[in-house]
Design a protein around this motif. Structure first.
Motif, short mmCIF file in Angstrom:
data_model
loop_
_atom_site.label_atom_id
_atom_site.label_comp_id
_atom_site.label_asym_id
_atom_site.label_seq_id
_atom_site.Cartn_x
_atom_site.Cartn_y
_atom_site.Cartn_z
N VAL A 76 -3.02 -12.96 14.60
CA VAL A 76 -4.26 -12.60 14.09
C VAL A 76 -5.03 -14.10 13.80
CG1 VAL A 76 -4.00 -10.48 12.89
CG2 VAL A 76 -3.69 -12.76 11.83
N LYS A 77 -6.36 -14.11 14.12
CA LYS A 77 -7.30 -15.12 14.16
C LYS A 77 -7.73 -15.37 12.62
CE LYS A 77 -8.97 -14.98 18.83
NZ LYS A 77 -10.15 -14.85 19.71
N ASN A 78 -8.04 -14.35 11.91
CA ASN A 78 -8.23 -14.29 10.53
C ASN A 78 -7.44 -13.64 9.64
OD1 ASN A 78 -11.13 -14.98 11.43
ND2 ASN A 78 -11.22 -13.26 12.34
N GLY A 79 -7.43 -14.49 8.60
CA GLY A 79 -6.64 -13.63 7.57
C GLY A 79 -5.23 -14.08 7.17
N GLU A 80 -4.62 -13.80 6.33
CA GLU A 80 -3.20 -14.19 6.14
C GLU A 80 -2.09 -13.03 6.28
OE1 GLU A 80 -2.78 -16.35 2.30
OE2 GLU A 80 -4.08 -18.04 3.35
N VAL A 81 -0.99 -13.31 6.95
CA VAL A 81 -0.12 -12.34 6.89
C VAL A 81 1.20 -12.76 6.25
CG1 VAL A 81 1.67 -11.31 8.88
CG2 VAL A 81 -0.64 -11.60 9.29
N ALA A 82 1.57 -11.75 5.50
CA ALA A 82 2.97 -12.00 4.68
C ALA A 82 4.05 -11.32 5.44
CB ALA A 82 2.78 -11.65 3.32
N THR A 83 5.15 -11.89 5.80
CA THR A 83 6.47 -11.19 6.43
C THR A 83 7.20 -10.75 5.66
OG1 THR A 83 7.24 -13.33 6.75
CG2 THR A 83 6.21 -12.71 8.59
N GLU A 84 7.13 -10.94 4.46
CA GLU A 84 7.92 -10.38 3.39
C GLU A 84 6.92 -10.03 2.12
OE1 GLU A 84 11.94 -11.46 0.72
OE2 GLU A 84 11.53 -12.63 2.28
N GLY A 111 2.16 3.15 0.07
CA GLY A 111 3.10 2.03 -0.34
C GLY A 111 3.99 1.40 0.73
N ALA A 112 3.48 1.64 1.79
CA ALA A 112 4.08 0.79 3.02
C ALA A 112 5.83 1.25 3.11
CB ALA A 112 4.17 -0.69 2.85
N GLN A 123 8.45 -4.06 6.86
CA GLN A 123 7.00 -4.39 5.95
C GLN A 123 6.56 -5.38 6.40
OE1 GLN A 123 8.96 -3.63 2.09
NE2 GLN A 123 7.87 -1.58 2.18
N ARG A 124 5.13 -5.32 6.17
CA ARG A 124 4.26 -6.61 6.27
C ARG A 124 3.09 -6.51 5.48
NH1 ARG A 124 7.92 -8.47 8.95
NH2 ARG A 124 8.07 -9.27 10.87
N SER A 125 2.16 -7.35 5.02
CA SER A 125 0.83 -7.30 4.51
C SER A 125 0.02 -8.21 5.13
CB SER A 125 0.98 -7.42 3.05
OG SER A 125 1.27 -8.73 2.61
N TRP A 126 -1.37 -7.96 5.09
CA TRP A 126 -2.45 -8.86 5.40
C TRP A 126 -3.48 -8.72 4.40
CZ3 TRP A 126 -7.60 -7.78 6.39
CH2 TRP A 126 -8.39 -8.73 7.09
N GLN A 127 -4.18 -10.00 4.32
CA GLN A 127 -5.27 -10.11 3.42
C GLN A 127 -6.34 -10.74 4.22
OE1 GLN A 127 -4.98 -10.65 -0.70
NE2 GLN A 127 -6.35 -12.10 -0.85
N GLY A 128 -7.65 -10.46 4.12
CA GLY A 128 -8.69 -11.34 4.69
C GLY A 128 -9.95 -11.16 3.95
N GLU A 151 -7.36 -5.96 2.18
CA GLU A 151 -6.07 -5.96 1.98
C GLU A 151 -5.48 -4.56 2.94
OE1 GLU A 151 -4.50 -5.97 -1.97
OE2 GLU A 151 -5.55 -8.04 -2.27
N ILE A 152 -4.32 -5.02 3.74
CA ILE A 152 -3.66 -4.19 4.67
C ILE A 152 -2.15 -4.17 4.15
CG2 ILE A 152 -2.96 -3.23 6.68
CD1 ILE A 152 -5.69 -4.09 7.62
N MET A 153 -1.37 -3.12 3.92
CA MET A 153 -0.11 -3.07 3.70
C MET A 153 0.45 -2.23 5.20
SD MET A 153 0.90 -2.74 -0.28
CE MET A 153 2.66 -2.67 0.08
N LEU A 154 1.66 -2.88 5.60
CA LEU A 154 2.13 -2.17 6.87
C LEU A 154 3.46 -1.80 6.83
CD1 LEU A 154 -0.09 -4.97 7.87
CD2 LEU A 154 0.49 -4.13 10.14
N ASN A 155 3.89 -0.87 7.76
CA ASN A 155 5.31 -0.41 7.79
C ASN A 155 5.20 -0.16 9.18
OD1 ASN A 155 7.69 1.55 8.23
ND2 ASN A 155 7.96 0.64 5.90
N VAL A 156 6.60 -0.66 9.77
CA VAL A 156 6.67 -0.38 11.12
C VAL A 156 8.22 0.01 11.29
CG1 VAL A 156 6.83 -1.38 13.64
CG2 VAL A 156 5.14 -2.30 12.04
N ALA A 157 8.51 1.34 11.67
CA ALA A 157 9.67 1.95 11.61
C ALA A 157 10.07 2.49 13.17
CB ALA A 157 9.63 2.89 10.85
N SER A 158 11.22 2.59 13.46
CA SER A 158 11.58 3.24 14.61
C SER A 158 12.69 4.22 14.30
CB SER A 158 12.63 2.06 15.37
OG SER A 158 12.74 2.44 16.61
N TYR A 159 12.58 5.20 15.21
CA TYR A 159 13.47 6.50 14.83
C TYR A 159 14.18 6.86 16.26
CZ TYR A 159 10.27 6.93 10.79
OH TYR A 159 9.58 6.73 9.78
#
Length: 268
Positions: A76-84, A111-112, A123-128, A151-159
């Motif tokens: 991403v060009k903007n905002g901050e990503v937290a990997t934990e 709740g991600a 899980q990830r979070s982003w704030q811009g 603010e965005i909270m993300l969950n990426v899951a595989s099934y």
């Protein structure tokens, strides 16, 4: 402020937004107008029955593989990503309950937390933040600045074994059955969802949707949250987005498309 706290306690989000708006003053930044370019593109109509569901699921990714395809700061060009996520942001699935079990998938997105039983998830979070000149003036006639915090909270899951399609189906059912609202408990916090609306078909992945969530912030007031869900093969990416001003006022806002697009692109 904790992203989960924003979601759990809308009044806290409102207070934070008020503080930000009250203290923001001075000139505009180089990011003026950027918010208008970061709009999640959707068709505001109910998803067609089975739309996109015919795409093959593929094999489930491992936790290590998910880490490689999950959102990172370089994406991403903007905002901050937290990997934990911080301890305050994390919530266990068994700490979430609703008065109607059909509505649980919506709270999991908020709740991600992964839907169903994934092979692995991250899980990830982003704030811009963007700033633009305000139409109002300060007490001494000085120029003011409107601060827009997302603010965005993300969950990426595989099934495995069609779990991603099943999770998507559960979310669509939740949207239909929970339109009138419901009560939820997340840990020790209680939340009243007043309305589930604004369902849109998202042009991303194999199938996707967006949902507006009204959250009670007081006796007669409601804030706005947005959920975005995208399935790509056997992987499901969920996004829970809040705008602090919209949480305070209930006004419409756009989910930053850069974040959604960047994550979906990494899923292949």
């Amino acid at each position: 402020m904790s992203s989960t706290a924003v979601r759990r306690t809308a009044l806290a989000a409102s207070a934070a937004a008020l503080a930000l708006l009250a203290t923001a003053c001075g000139g505009s930044s180089d990011d003026d107008g950027a918010a208008g370019d970061e709009t999640a593109k959707t068709e505001q109509s109910a998803p067609a029955e089975g739309a996109g569901a015919s795409a093959p699921a593929g094999e489930a990714l491992t936790a290590a593989e998910l880490e490689k395809v999950a959102l990172a700061q370089a994406d991403v060009k903007n905002g901050e990503v937290a990997t934990e996520l911080s301890a305050d942001d994390q919530v266990a699935k068994d700490q979430i309950s609703t008065d109607d079990k059909a509505c649980l998938p919506l709270v999991y997105v908020q709740g991600a937390v992964a839907q169903g039983e994934p092979a692995a998830d991250v899980q990830r979070s982003w704030q811009g933040q963007t700033e633009s000149p305000s139409a109002s003036k300060g007490p001494d006639g000085q120029d003011m600045t409107d601060v827009d915090v997302n603010e965005i909270m993300l969950n990426v899951a595989s099934y495995a074994d069609g779990g991603a399609e099943q999770a998507m189906a559960g979310l669509k059912t939740a949207v239909e059955k929970c339109a009138g609202g419901f009560d939820a408990t997340v840990g020790s916090d209680k939340m009243r969802v007043t309305e589930v609306s604004g369902v849109g078909r998202l042009k991303a992945g194999d199938e996707g949707l967006t949902v507006n969530i009204g959250v009670a912030t007081g006796a007669d007031s409601s804030g706005l949250m947005k959920l975005v869900v995208v399935r790509k093969g056997s992987t499901l990416a969920t996004f829970s987005a809040v705008n602090l001003s919209s949480m305070m006022t209930g006004a419409e806002f756009e989910v930053p498309a850069e974040v959604v697009d960047a994550q979906v692109a990494k899923l292949g």
